[in-house]
Scaffold this active site. Sequence first.
Site, PDB file in Angstrom:
ATOM      1  N   ASP A 159     -10.385  -5.887 -17.637  1.00  0.00           N
ATOM      2  CA  ASP A 159     -10.676  -6.905 -18.655  1.00  0.00           C
ATOM      3  C   ASP A 159      -9.371  -7.396 -19.258  1.00  0.00           C
ATOM      4  O   ASP A 159      -8.650  -6.646 -19.908  1.00  0.00           O
ATOM      5  CB  ASP A 159     -11.575  -6.283 -19.730  1.00  0.00           C
ATOM      6  CG  ASP A 159     -11.965  -7.257 -20.834  1.00  0.00           C
ATOM      7  OD1 ASP A 159     -11.505  -8.414 -20.811  1.00  0.00           O
ATOM      8  OD2 ASP A 159     -12.723  -6.845 -21.737  1.00  0.00           O
TER       9      ASP A 159
ATOM     10  N   HIS B 183       0.823  -1.223   0.000  1.00  0.00           N
ATOM     11  CA  HIS B 183       0.000   0.000   0.000  1.00  0.00           C
ATOM     12  C   HIS B 183       0.852   1.266   0.000  1.00  0.00           C
ATOM     13  O   HIS B 183       0.375   2.341  -0.382  1.00  0.00           O
ATOM     14  CB  HIS B 183      -0.920  -0.006   1.222  1.00  0.00           C
ATOM     15  CG  HIS B 183      -2.179   0.784   1.053  1.00  0.00           C
ATOM     16  ND1 HIS B 183      -2.279   1.890   0.235  1.00  0.00           N
ATOM     17  CD2 HIS B 183      -3.417   0.634   1.603  1.00  0.00           C
ATOM     18  CE1 HIS B 183      -3.505   2.380   0.299  1.00  0.00           C
ATOM     19  NE2 HIS B 183      -4.213   1.627   1.121  1.00  0.00           N
TER      20      HIS B 183
END
Length: 459
Positions: free
Chosen positions: A378, A163
């Site tokens: 995608d 992070h």
Amino acid sequence: MAQSLSFTVKRRDPEFVKPSKPTPHTIKLLSDVDDQEGLRFQIPIISFYKYDPNMAGKDPVDIIRKALAKTLVFFYPLAGRLREVPSRKVIVDCNDEGVLFIEADADVTLEQFGDALQPPFPCLNELLYDVPGSSDVINTPILLIQVTRLKCGGFIFAIRLNHLISDATGLVQFMTAVGEISRGMNIPSVVPVWRRELLNARDPPRVTCSHREYEQVPDTKGTNVPLDDMAHHSFFFGPTELAALRPLFPSHLQQQSRFEIITACLWRCRTIALQPANDEEVRIICIYNARGKFNPPLPKGYYGNAFAFPVAISTAGKLIENPLGYALELIKKAKADVTEEYMHSMADLMVIKGRPHFTSVRMYLVSDVTHVGLRDVDFGWGKAVYGGPAHGGVGVVPGLASFYIPFKNAKGEEGLVIPVCLPTQAMKRFVKELDILLKNNISQPNKGGLKSSFIISSL
């Protein structure tokens, strides 16, 4: 239910994927917003993809591995290693050592996970294997990726990100780029921009805003949530649930955002469930993406951490005894506090105070990832059936956070799934209080234990 599902995952040995072309060997500094203590952990994200007949004969592992190597040419700092230097500053050693990549196969179909495909996931450790020695935040790979083929021809893409180097928006930018290159593009549609100096402390640093989220609050009464005997449940909030909650607020607040309505309800129900003393302060942190607060805006393609931890604070007694509008007004005020000056002031505070952790005592943290776009990534097989956090609470202080994740339930309703983690007895009280609100009838509390219809998974 998915949570009772058992299956076997066969993994190949982890490998390092490096940029497909030479990249600069250099040192890059993180911003003073990036390297605060509260971000020194790994974010696990998981996405499930259906079989697509148009991709018959194509291997998602091979396609994603090759696309990853090409994408790292543009995002080359992600192939490096984080180092800590004096004053707890963190830098990126851009050395092309690569990211960890795991190829795997599971003897299960996507359909076997059931309609309720959301955290907590079964066998998560098998779907995102914690390679020994890889989970520290300094001197370890910045990314760990596992792609698991399913028996049905679908696959699972799981990723763990340090992070310190990016927030969820930055991670989705990277994942989208891998997807675009998987589908044949040569360059990401959004070119990554480093520019971390834009969120560095000023010279000299000066704290100009109130940052009560970083107050050092002693846990004198032992009220931090215990980590043993924890119950994990996911709750669905769709059109029906939202329609039941809005009338509980005064008319001038009923059209506030879905986030604010639900957050006010969860904060109060959770506070009641944990049973703090009336005079104890309770806090809620609402993660706030501040990219739009800058003038000029942060550059398109900036993939560093650019969010704040604005906090709303109340005594437990006032939160519980007042109407729900009281909690909502506090949440609105906390979000409104975030400005460009607030972000600069926060960076300055990091330098002055030694990069402190946000307060965790009697705190609840919520993060709305519905607009981040994790489901839209995608790789050639279409959008993900589920794309979002791999479990409900992450960070240095687990069990204190909930994500708001976009989700379609078995009825085809679009809404949010919200994982919550509480001690077992507190969870029973939490469910009862939330059930009362959703029935909009305080005279008919739930007597059915944890069988309420808005709970869609348990662990």
